[in-house]
Motif scaffolding. Sequence first.
Motif, short mmCIF file in Angstrom:
data_model
loop_
_atom_site.label_atom_id
_atom_site.label_comp_id
_atom_site.label_asym_id
_atom_site.label_seq_id
_atom_site.Cartn_x
_atom_site.Cartn_y
_atom_site.Cartn_z
N ALA A 272 0.87 -1.27 -0.01
CA ALA A 272 0.06 -0.07 -0.11
C ALA A 272 0.78 1.21 0.14
CB ALA A 272 -1.16 0.13 1.28
N VAL A 273 1.89 1.29 0.63
CA VAL A 273 2.75 2.47 0.76
C VAL A 273 3.52 2.54 -0.39
CG1 VAL A 273 4.83 3.36 1.94
CG2 VAL A 273 3.21 2.24 3.22
N PHE A 274 3.95 1.68 -1.29
CA PHE A 274 4.53 1.73 -2.38
C PHE A 274 3.77 2.39 -3.41
CE2 PHE A 274 8.23 -0.04 -0.74
CZ PHE A 274 9.25 -0.01 -1.86
N GLN A 275 2.38 1.85 -3.51
CA GLN A 275 1.39 2.29 -4.40
C GLN A 275 1.20 3.89 -4.13
OE1 GLN A 275 -2.30 -0.25 -3.86
NE2 GLN A 275 -1.97 -0.92 -6.24
N LEU A 276 0.99 4.19 -2.72
CA LEU A 276 0.66 5.76 -2.47
C LEU A 276 1.81 6.73 -2.81
CD1 LEU A 276 -0.82 5.02 1.08
CD2 LEU A 276 -2.01 6.05 -0.82
N THR A 277 3.02 6.00 -2.91
CA THR A 277 4.14 6.91 -3.43
C THR A 277 4.67 6.75 -4.57
OG1 THR A 277 5.57 5.11 -2.43
CG2 THR A 277 5.30 6.83 -0.90
N GLU A 278 3.91 6.11 -5.57
CA GLU A 278 4.19 5.95 -6.81
C GLU A 278 3.84 7.43 -7.65
OE1 GLU A 278 2.50 2.38 -8.32
OE2 GLU A 278 4.18 1.26 -7.82
N ASP A 279 2.85 7.83 -7.33
CA ASP A 279 2.21 9.14 -8.15
C ASP A 279 3.04 10.38 -7.48
OD1 ASP A 279 0.76 11.08 -9.22
OD2 ASP A 279 -1.29 10.67 -8.62
N LEU A 280 3.80 10.91 -8.20
CA LEU A 280 4.85 11.99 -7.79
C LEU A 280 4.11 13.14 -8.10
CD1 LEU A 280 8.12 10.87 -8.91
CD2 LEU A 280 7.26 10.34 -6.66
N LYS A 281 2.78 13.26 -8.78
CA LYS A 281 2.23 14.27 -9.04
C LYS A 281 1.17 14.75 -7.78
CE LYS A 281 2.09 14.17 -14.01
NZ LYS A 281 1.23 13.87 -15.20
N ARG A 282 0.98 13.76 -6.77
CA ARG A 282 0.19 14.00 -5.70
C ARG A 282 0.58 14.75 -4.91
NH1 ARG A 282 -2.45 8.93 -3.28
NH2 ARG A 282 -3.48 8.89 -5.34
N ILE B 191 18.23 11.64 4.62
CA ILE B 191 18.47 11.78 3.29
C ILE B 191 20.06 12.21 3.26
CG2 ILE B 191 18.29 13.31 1.25
CD1 ILE B 191 15.47 13.82 2.06
N GLY B 192 20.98 11.23 2.89
CA GLY B 192 22.24 11.26 3.02
C GLY B 192 22.64 11.07 4.35
N PRO B 193 23.66 12.02 4.97
CA PRO B 193 24.12 11.70 6.41
C PRO B 193 22.97 12.67 7.28
CG PRO B 193 25.27 13.38 5.28
CD PRO B 193 24.40 12.98 4.27
N ALA C 92 10.78 4.03 5.70
CA ALA C 92 11.64 5.30 5.79
C ALA C 92 12.54 5.54 4.50
CB ALA C 92 12.44 5.35 7.22
N GLN C 93 12.85 4.48 4.05
CA GLN C 93 13.99 4.53 3.10
C GLN C 93 13.17 5.11 1.67
OE1 GLN C 93 16.02 0.82 2.65
NE2 GLN C 93 17.05 1.07 4.56
N ARG C 94 12.00 4.51 1.66
CA ARG C 94 11.14 4.82 0.55
C ARG C 94 10.57 6.14 0.52
NH1 ARG C 94 9.63 3.74 -4.82
NH2 ARG C 94 7.33 4.31 -5.13
N LEU C 95 10.32 6.60 1.74
CA LEU C 95 9.86 8.09 1.85
C LEU C 95 11.04 8.97 1.53
CD1 LEU C 95 7.59 7.95 5.10
CD2 LEU C 95 7.01 7.86 2.63
N ALA C 96 12.31 8.42 2.26
CA ALA C 96 13.43 9.34 1.77
C ALA C 96 13.57 9.50 0.31
CB ALA C 96 14.48 8.94 2.67
N SER C 97 13.46 8.47 -0.41
CA SER C 97 13.72 8.36 -1.88
C SER C 97 12.77 9.35 -2.77
CB SER C 97 13.44 6.93 -2.55
OG SER C 97 12.26 6.35 -2.37
N ILE C 98 11.37 9.53 -2.21
CA ILE C 98 10.40 10.22 -3.01
C ILE C 98 10.79 11.75 -2.65
CG2 ILE C 98 8.72 8.42 -2.99
CD1 ILE C 98 7.22 10.06 -1.17
N VAL C 99 11.36 12.01 -1.43
CA VAL C 99 11.67 13.43 -1.02
C VAL C 99 12.56 13.92 -1.91
CG1 VAL C 99 12.31 15.04 1.03
CG2 VAL C 99 10.65 13.24 1.25
#
Length: 231
Positions: A126-136, A188-190, A224-231
């Motif tokens: 569900a988290v990966f589905q929610l974070t796939e739409d970068l326009k949201r 994000i990084g260090p 957390a890694q997924r959220l950092a990547s979309i940010v």
Amino acid sequence: IPDPVWLKNGDGVYQFCNPAFAQMVGKSVAEVNGKTDLQLFIPKEALGYRRDDAKVVATLEPLCIQEWITQHGHQYPQFFLTSKRPVFSHHGELLGVLGIARNIHELYETQRILTERIKERDCLYAVFQLTEDLKRPLAEVLQRVAEQLPASLQYPERAAARIELYGNRYQTACFDDTDALLVTPISIGPRRVGHIAVAYLAPYPQGDRPAFLSEEIQLFETIAQRLASIV
């Protein structure tokens, strides 16, 4: 046989048992005879056994139940499948309630572990589905992700979650920093830019398991890694 077997009269007094039952309560067979559940088990469990016996006596029908039994020498109860049935004399008089219990704790734990893994997988999907739409809008995504997190825990109905990112908070209702709290940093990084926090707001049956399983900790690290990547 290895399964505990016993017979109680209509008043709940033990008439006999096999060695497996005696070992389960930490007594000899002779010591069990004449005792009641309140003399052999903790009060909460004993009252439950008496309630089930009374149902068998009232209906004169067999009863099959799944229940927790605290065995002698064990700190935590284990899961048993128990069958109880009325026993009659040749004249049709009720002699008592015959019981036999089988320890199915290993099977129960296997099913529980499988259920937990399914919940964690569904949450991650569900988290990966929610974070796939970068326009949201990011704020909307983070709020919806936070709302998905409690469902992945052992006791979702007692849990709450919060995502904090750059000082902004996105959380489920009534979130609070309780003693049962797990915080996973978002970096994000260090640089740490926020965190994911999940907490139990109400008491939960701890048993011999930790508040948060190692698999749950790994799940939130992945999120957390997924959220950092979309940010």
